[in-house]
Enzyme design. Structure first.
Site, PDB file in Angstrom:
ATOM      1  N   LYS A  14       0.823  -1.212   0.000  1.00 12.47           N
ATOM      2  CA  LYS A  14       0.000   0.000   0.000  1.00 12.47           C
ATOM      3  C   LYS A  14       0.859   1.265   0.000  1.00 12.47           C
ATOM      4  O   LYS A  14       0.666   2.157  -0.816  1.00 12.47           O
ATOM      5  CB  LYS A  14      -0.908   0.034   1.254  1.00 12.47           C
ATOM      6  N   ARG A  89      -9.793   0.381   8.547  1.00 12.61           N
ATOM      7  CA  ARG A  89      -9.381  -0.984   8.874  1.00 12.61           C
ATOM      8  C   ARG A  89     -10.477  -1.742   9.603  1.00 12.61           C
ATOM      9  O   ARG A  89     -10.277  -2.900   9.955  1.00 12.61           O
ATOM     10  CB  ARG A  89      -8.115  -0.952   9.745  1.00 12.61           C
ATOM     11  N   ARG A 128      11.319  -5.601   5.224  1.00 16.72           N
ATOM     12  CA  ARG A 128      11.041  -4.159   5.056  1.00 16.72           C
ATOM     13  C   ARG A 128      11.993  -3.310   5.885  1.00 16.72           C
ATOM     14  O   ARG A 128      12.288  -3.630   7.034  1.00 16.72           O
ATOM     15  CB  ARG A 128       9.602  -3.860   5.467  1.00 16.72           C
ATOM     16  N   ARG A 161      11.028  -1.591  11.491  1.00 16.54           N
ATOM     17  CA  ARG A 161       9.943  -1.285  12.417  1.00 16.54           C
ATOM     18  C   ARG A 161       9.830  -2.386  13.472  1.00 16.54           C
ATOM     19  O   ARG A 161       9.910  -3.566  13.155  1.00 16.54           O
ATOM     20  CB  ARG A 161       8.621  -1.180  11.655  1.00 16.54           C
ATOM     21  N   ARG A 172      -0.627  -9.368  13.490  1.00 13.69           N
ATOM     22  CA  ARG A 172      -1.157  -8.353  12.566  1.00 13.69           C
ATOM     23  C   ARG A 172      -1.938  -9.009  11.438  1.00 13.69           C
ATOM     24  O   ARG A 172      -2.968  -8.490  11.000  1.00 13.69           O
ATOM     25  CB  ARG A 172      -0.006  -7.505  12.017  1.00 13.69           C
TER      26      ARG A 172
HETATM   27  P1  ADP Z   1       1.186  -1.801   7.406  1.00 16.85           P
HETATM   28  O1  ADP Z   1       1.940  -0.929   6.449  1.00 16.85           O
HETATM   29  O2  ADP Z   1       2.001  -2.976   7.817  1.00 16.85           O
HETATM   30  O3  ADP Z   1      -0.161  -2.170   6.899  1.00 16.85           O
HETATM   31  P2  ADP Z   1       0.686   0.602   8.907  1.00 16.85           P
HETATM   32  O4  ADP Z   1       1.945   1.393   8.882  1.00 16.85           O
HETATM   33  O5  ADP Z   1      -0.393   1.006   7.983  1.00 16.85           O
HETATM   34  O6  ADP Z   1       1.014  -0.956   8.734  1.00 16.85           O
HETATM   35  O7  ADP Z   1       0.091   0.590  10.386  1.00 16.85           O
HETATM   36  C1  ADP Z   1       0.916   0.251  11.490  1.00 16.85           C
HETATM   37  C2  ADP Z   1       0.061   0.072  12.719  1.00 16.85           C
HETATM   38  O8  ADP Z   1      -0.623   1.302  13.022  1.00 16.85           O
HETATM   39  C3  ADP Z   1      -1.055  -0.973  12.600  1.00 16.85           C
HETATM   40  O9  ADP Z   1      -0.606  -2.277  12.880  1.00 16.85           O
HETATM   41  C4  ADP Z   1      -2.030  -0.465  13.665  1.00 16.85           C
HETATM   42  O10 ADP Z   1      -1.602  -0.809  14.958  1.00 16.85           O
HETATM   43  C5  ADP Z   1      -1.914   1.044  13.521  1.00 16.85           C
HETATM   44  N1  ADP Z   1      -2.910   1.552  12.553  1.00 16.85           N
HETATM   45  C6  ADP Z   1      -2.682   2.043  11.313  1.00 16.85           C
HETATM   46  N2  ADP Z   1      -3.828   2.399  10.709  1.00 16.85           N
HETATM   47  C7  ADP Z   1      -4.819   2.107  11.585  1.00 16.85           C
HETATM   48  C8  ADP Z   1      -6.235   2.223  11.562  1.00 16.85           C
HETATM   49  N3  ADP Z   1      -6.882   2.704  10.471  1.00 16.85           N
HETATM   50  N4  ADP Z   1      -6.927   1.809  12.646  1.00 16.85           N
HETATM   51  C9  ADP Z   1      -6.309   1.330  13.741  1.00 16.85           C
HETATM   52  N5  ADP Z   1      -4.982   1.190  13.838  1.00 16.85           N
HETATM   53  C10 ADP Z   1      -4.232   1.578  12.773  1.00 16.85           C
HETATM   54  P1  ADP Z   2       2.126  -1.919   3.187  1.00 21.48           P
HETATM   55  O1  ADP Z   2       2.111  -0.409   3.227  1.00 21.48           O
HETATM   56  O2  ADP Z   2       0.925  -2.475   2.493  1.00 21.48           O
HETATM   57  O3  ADP Z   2       2.327  -2.538   4.540  1.00 21.48           O
HETATM   58  P2  ADP Z   2       4.740  -1.613   1.878  1.00 21.48           P
HETATM   59  O4  ADP Z   2       4.468  -0.703   0.737  1.00 21.48           O
HETATM   60  O5  ADP Z   2       5.409  -1.040   3.052  1.00 21.48           O
HETATM   61  O6  ADP Z   2       3.351  -2.363   2.308  1.00 21.48           O
HETATM   62  O7  ADP Z   2       5.545  -2.866   1.329  1.00 21.48           O
HETATM   63  C1  ADP Z   2       5.958  -3.918   2.203  1.00 21.48           C
HETATM   64  C2  ADP Z   2       7.349  -4.380   1.807  1.00 21.48           C
HETATM   65  O8  ADP Z   2       7.288  -5.082   0.547  1.00 21.48           O
HETATM   66  C3  ADP Z   2       8.349  -3.255   1.613  1.00 21.48           C
HETATM   67  O9  ADP Z   2       9.607  -3.698   2.058  1.00 21.48           O
HETATM   68  C4  ADP Z   2       8.340  -3.009   0.097  1.00 21.48           C
HETATM   69  O10 ADP Z   2       9.582  -2.525  -0.365  1.00 21.48           O
HETATM   70  C5  ADP Z   2       8.044  -4.391  -0.448  1.00 21.48           C
HETATM   71  N1  ADP Z   2       7.184  -4.396  -1.649  1.00 21.48           N
HETATM   72  C6  ADP Z   2       6.189  -3.532  -1.948  1.00 21.48           C
HETATM   73  N2  ADP Z   2       5.600  -3.848  -3.124  1.00 21.48           N
HETATM   74  C7  ADP Z   2       6.247  -4.965  -3.586  1.00 21.48           C
HETATM   75  C8  ADP Z   2       6.095  -5.792  -4.758  1.00 21.48           C
HETATM   76  N3  ADP Z   2       5.157  -5.538  -5.688  1.00 21.48           N
HETATM   77  N4  ADP Z   2       6.940  -6.832  -4.892  1.00 21.48           N
HETATM   78  C9  ADP Z   2       7.876  -7.106  -3.950  1.00 21.48           C
HETATM   79  N5  ADP Z   2       8.060  -6.366  -2.830  1.00 21.48           N
HETATM   80  C10 ADP Z   2       7.253  -5.306  -2.633  1.00 21.48           C
END
Ligand code: ADP
Ligand code: ADP
Ligand code: ZN
Length: 217
Positions: A14, A89, A128, A161, A172
């Site tokens: 994302k 979420r 990551r 992280r 998660r």
């Molecule tokens: P990821 O990229 O792995 O999906 P995020 O960076 O979006 O994780 O979110 C990290 C953490 O922040 C989540 O695991 C949750 O604890 C909190 N968080 C993020 N967005 C939300 C939301 N919309 N509602 C509740 N908690 C959230």
């Molecule tokens: P999210 O915000 O959904 O948690 P991220 O954008 O942070 O996901 O991506 C999670 C990890 O996977 C990061 O280390 C990123 O560099 C890697 N990644 C993202 N998109 C791809 C893809 N299409 N193929 C392989 N690795 C990816």
């Protein structure tokens, strides 16, 4: 005008896609995770509260999260569109988001759902790395920085992280299945859902998203 939500399980890509999309569309990339982490780093009250949940891989309570996002969406830079990454979420958040937007005379145009199989998610999350300074995201194998441990964009230090530790990842993913996955049906029923195969290269995902949005980028 493009009001877009990006959904998908943790590690789906994302943030990676949102960053590029926001630049191409000239709209802000609003990541709830990034806002929480900035608050944690700054030691604010919101950050201290949120960290109790984030560190365990649980969701921050809906009221806290929605209060924060309401303020953010009221800012001037959102008037011509936004890319919302990581919210909603829960169904409660989705209903609250619709109400906030309705108050502002807005609505969502599209909900992009990035789909990736679970084994790939674990691999993506555990590799990551994030820039401490500008929050740019990398992957040790899939998307490495030019110089190990250094951000290409700003030279900042890359870190892992705490919630990307293997022990927290499984919770998660469970939380996602229980609380967030039902949003796929929710938005499909509203005719807003665009499903994207996230199990392909970063660039191919971007092309599929662009085609789905009717944008030729
Ligand atoms: P990821 O990229 O792995 O999906 P995020 O960076 O979006 O994780 O979110 C990290 C953490 O922040 C989540 O695991 C949750 O604890 C909190 N968080 C993020 N967005 C939300 C939301 N919309 N509602 C509740 N908690 C959230
Ligand atoms: P999210 O915000 O959904 O948690 P991220 O954008 O942070 O996901 O991506 C999670 C990890 O996977 C990061 O280390 C990123 O560099 C890697 N990644 C993202 N998109 C791809 C893809 N299409 N193929 C392989 N690795 C990816
Ligand atoms: Zn950086």
């Amino acid at each position: 005008m493009m009001n877009i939500v990006l959904m998908g399980p943790p590690g789906a890509g994302k943030g990676t896609q949102a960053e590029v999309m926001a630049r191409k569309l000239f709209v802000p990339h609003i990541s709830t995770g990034d806002i929480f982490r900035a608050n944690i780093k700054a030691g604010t009250e919101l950050g201290q509260l949120a960290n109790q949940y984030i560190s365990k891989g649980d969701l921050v309570p809906d009221e806290v999260t929605m209060g924060m996002i309401k303020d953010r969406l009221s800012e001037d830079d959102c008037k011509d569109g936004f890319i919302l990454d990581g919210l909603p979420r829960t169904i409660v958040q989705a209903d609250a988001l619709a109400a906030i937007l309705a108050e502002q005379g807005k609505k969502l145009d599209k909900v992009v759902n990035i789909d990736v199989p679970t084994d790939k998610l674990i691999e993506r999350l555990s590799g990551r790395r994030v820039c401490r300074n500008c929050a740019q995201t990398y992957h040790l194998v899939n998307n490495p920085p030019t110089e190990p441990g250094r951000c290409d964009e700003c030279g900042g230090e890359l870190y892992q992280r705490a919630d990307d530790a293997v022990e927290t990842i499984q919770n998660r993913l469970d939380v996602y299945q229980a609380q967030s996955a039902p949003l796929i049906e929710y938005y499909a029923a509203k005719g807003l859902l665009l499903s994207i195969n996230g199990d392909q290269s970063i660039n191919n995902v971007l092309v599929e998203v662009g085609n789905g949005l009717g944008l030729n980028w």
